[in-house]
Every structure is written in C-alpha cells, then in structure tokens.
Design a protein around this motif. Structure first.
Motif, PDB file in Angstrom:
ATOM      1  N   GLY A  67      54.109 -66.231  -0.247  1.00 22.47           N
ATOM      2  CA  GLY A  67      54.140 -64.485  -0.083  1.00 22.47           C
ATOM      3  C   GLY A  67      52.587 -64.348  -0.247  1.00 22.47           C
ATOM      4  N   LEU A  68      52.296 -63.117   0.425  1.00 21.39           N
ATOM      5  CA  LEU A  68      50.728 -62.735   0.687  1.00 21.39           C
ATOM      6  C   LEU A  68      50.555 -61.494   0.658  1.00 21.39           C
ATOM      7  N   HIS A  69      50.067 -61.229  -0.619  1.00 24.69           N
ATOM      8  CA  HIS A  69      49.965 -59.595  -1.103  1.00 24.69           C
ATOM      9  C   HIS A  69      48.567 -59.163  -0.364  1.00 24.69           C
ATOM     10  N   THR A  70      48.907 -58.257   0.974  1.00 24.21           N
ATOM     11  CA  THR A  70      47.756 -58.156   1.834  1.00 24.21           C
ATOM     12  C   THR A  70      47.662 -56.422   1.896  1.00 24.21           C
ATOM     13  N   VAL A  71      46.580 -56.080   0.800  1.00 28.09           N
ATOM     14  CA  VAL A  71      46.568 -54.648   0.506  1.00 28.09           C
ATOM     15  C   VAL A  71      45.585 -53.898   1.681  1.00 28.09           C
ATOM     16  N   PHE A  72      45.939 -52.755   2.468  1.00 28.04           N
ATOM     17  CA  PHE A  72      45.240 -52.212   3.290  1.00 28.04           C
ATOM     18  C   PHE A  72      45.203 -50.712   3.137  1.00 28.04           C
ATOM     19  N   GLU A  73      45.851 -50.229   2.106  1.00 27.94           N
ATOM     20  CA  GLU A  73      45.867 -48.906   1.497  1.00 27.94           C
ATOM     21  C   GLU A  73      46.260 -48.843   0.213  1.00 27.94           C
ATOM     22  N   HIS A  74      45.607 -47.683  -0.549  1.00 32.48           N
ATOM     23  CA  HIS A  74      45.951 -47.466  -2.030  1.00 32.48           C
ATOM     24  C   HIS A  74      45.290 -48.599  -2.724  1.00 32.48           C
ATOM     25  N   HIS A  75      44.109 -49.435  -2.291  1.00 33.74           N
ATOM     26  CA  HIS A  75      43.515 -50.304  -2.958  1.00 33.74           C
ATOM     27  C   HIS A  75      43.357 -50.181  -4.677  1.00 33.74           C
ATOM     28  N   GLU A  76      43.252 -49.286  -5.127  1.00 34.79           N
ATOM     29  CA  GLU A  76      43.009 -48.916  -6.482  1.00 34.79           C
ATOM     30  C   GLU A  76      44.372 -48.970  -7.312  1.00 34.79           C
ATOM     31  N   ASP A 104      33.564 -54.319   4.707  1.00 38.70           N
ATOM     32  CA  ASP A 104      33.293 -53.320   5.352  1.00 38.70           C
ATOM     33  C   ASP A 104      34.564 -52.681   6.174  1.00 38.70           C
ATOM     34  N   THR A 105      35.911 -52.879   5.785  1.00 39.31           N
ATOM     35  CA  THR A 105      36.871 -52.477   6.252  1.00 39.31           C
ATOM     36  C   THR A 105      38.027 -52.752   5.242  1.00 39.31           C
ATOM     37  N   PRO A 106      39.006 -51.542   5.573  1.00 37.05           N
ATOM     38  CA  PRO A 106      40.202 -51.864   4.360  1.00 37.05           C
ATOM     39  C   PRO A 106      41.236 -52.833   4.809  1.00 37.05           C
ATOM     40  N   ILE A 107      40.963 -53.385   5.955  1.00 34.69           N
ATOM     41  CA  ILE A 107      41.859 -54.370   6.321  1.00 34.69           C
ATOM     42  C   ILE A 107      41.497 -55.802   5.771  1.00 34.69           C
ATOM     43  N   PRO A 108      42.462 -56.671   5.022  1.00 34.04           N
ATOM     44  CA  PRO A 108      42.169 -57.812   4.466  1.00 34.04           C
ATOM     45  C   PRO A 108      41.861 -59.010   5.568  1.00 34.04           C
ATOM     46  N   VAL A 109      41.348 -60.105   5.204  1.00 22.93           N
ATOM     47  CA  VAL A 109      41.017 -61.072   6.136  1.00 22.93           C
ATOM     48  C   VAL A 109      42.054 -61.750   6.636  1.00 22.93           C
ATOM     49  N   THR A 110      43.059 -61.955   5.885  1.00 23.22           N
ATOM     50  CA  THR A 110      44.188 -62.919   6.675  1.00 23.22           C
ATOM     51  C   THR A 110      45.115 -61.892   7.580  1.00 23.22           C
ATOM     52  N   MET A 111      45.092 -60.569   7.099  1.00 26.71           N
ATOM     53  CA  MET A 111      45.958 -59.760   7.857  1.00 26.71           C
ATOM     54  C   MET A 111      45.203 -59.496   9.146  1.00 26.71           C
ATOM     55  N   ALA A 112      44.043 -59.494   9.328  1.00 22.90           N
ATOM     56  CA  ALA A 112      43.155 -59.213  10.598  1.00 22.90           C
ATOM     57  C   ALA A 112      43.461 -60.317  11.304  1.00 22.90           C
ATOM     58  N   SER A 113      43.175 -61.676  10.716  1.00 28.54           N
ATOM     59  CA  SER A 113      43.344 -62.733  11.611  1.00 28.54           C
ATOM     60  C   SER A 113      44.382 -63.109  12.334  1.00 28.54           C
ATOM     61  N   TYR A 114      45.479 -62.671  11.509  1.00 22.13           N
ATOM     62  CA  TYR A 114      46.826 -62.733  12.337  1.00 22.13           C
ATOM     63  C   TYR A 114      47.146 -61.549  13.267  1.00 22.13           C
ATOM     64  N   GLY A 115      46.404 -60.432  13.200  1.00 18.96           N
ATOM     65  CA  GLY A 115      46.664 -59.348  13.868  1.00 18.96           C
ATOM     66  C   GLY A 115      47.795 -58.380  13.514  1.00 18.96           C
ATOM     67  N   MET A 116      47.983 -58.534  12.028  1.00 20.60           N
ATOM     68  CA  MET A 116      49.395 -57.808  11.533  1.00 20.60           C
ATOM     69  C   MET A 116      49.223 -56.502  11.687  1.00 20.60           C
TER      70      MET A 116
END
Length: 155
Positions: A67-76, A104-116
């Motif tokens: 599982g990969l908890h990939t938070v791109f909104e509601h971070h707090e 400097d972005t709300p998109i996590p690293v793995t999420m971005a690298s996979y283009g999710m």
C-alpha cells in the motif's frame, strides 16, 4: 502494458513492514501497488478492502502487496498518526509506505514519478520490474485477479 521499468518508491515511513521495501530488492517477484488516501471514499469502500483481499488470497505465492498512502489533498488531516489508526481500524496487514511529500508541490514524490491521476490507483509490476497495469479508479475484482494470475505465471 509497458516495457518501462517501474520507478522506485519514495517512502518516508513504513507500517506493517519489518524493514523498508524497495522495488529493486523485490525484482524477481511481482508487486501489486495500491495508492490510496484514507479520506478517499473510493479507496475506503473498494480499493483498500480489495487490496487486503488480494494480500490474503495470494499470500502463499511470491506476490508482494504494497500500500502507498499518497496524500495530495487535506494534508493536515492525513498525518502518519491518523494513518496508523486507519490501518488498525481497517485491519490492514499488508506493508504500507507513506509517500514522501513533494517539495513546493502538494503532489507526493512517488505519485508524481508514476504520473498518477489520483486515488485509488492500482499498479501491477512484473517480475522483471516493468509495469503490467496502471489503473486509476475502481478496478474490477475479477480483472484484478486475472491480471495477478497472469503476472504470477510469467517467467
């Protein structure tokens, strides 16, 4: 289906894992990667339970479920302490990594690298490290089972 090697995971913390997992170390085994957010309705109702079922169903094979908890909104609202409670309450037993926050972005690293595009996202990786399936949204149980069976039988 693609022949591109799956990008390495960028994880800041692991739950349900004795040691950090890497795709490089798992090469030779198929990997089912489920990206989710604990406040995502589709993840809670379908994706995460489906991933737990896959983990249970294929536990006697060499499939590695992650599982990969990939938070791109509601971070707090979705800090690791909240995730730990979520994992406990939902009886999730597969390893879960916390995707490294982006700079400097709300998109996590793995999420971005996979283009999710969002969550839930299911990625199935072959033994040779290439991506077999990259699906966004609800995935049909029968299709997921068939795809897992397919990658398990590949040599």
């Amino acid at each position: 289906m693609t022949t591109a090697i799956a990008p390495e995971l960028s994880v800041s913390e692991w739950l349900n894992a004795a040691a950090p997992l890497t795709l490089a170390a798992l090469r030779g085994r198929p990997v089912l990667l489920h990206a989710f957010q604990m406040l995502c309705p589709g993840c809670v109702s379908h994706g995460t339970p489906q991933t737990q079922r896959a983990h249970d169903m294929f536990k006697n094979t060499d499939l590695q479920v992650i599982g990969l908890h990939t938070v791109f909104e509601h971070h707090e609202a979705m800090k690791p302490v909240s995730l730990k409670a979520f994992v406990h309450e939902n009886k999730l037993t597969f390893p879960i990594g916390v995707d490294t926050p982006g700079e400097d972005t709300p998109i996590p690293v793995t999420m971005a690298s996979y283009g999710m595009r969002g969550t839930p996202t299911m990625i199935l990786i072959r033994r040779n490290g290439t991506v077999y399936h990259h699906g966004f949204g609800q995935q049909d149980d029968m299709a997921v089972g068939a795809m897992i069976a397919s990658v398990l039988t590949e040599t």
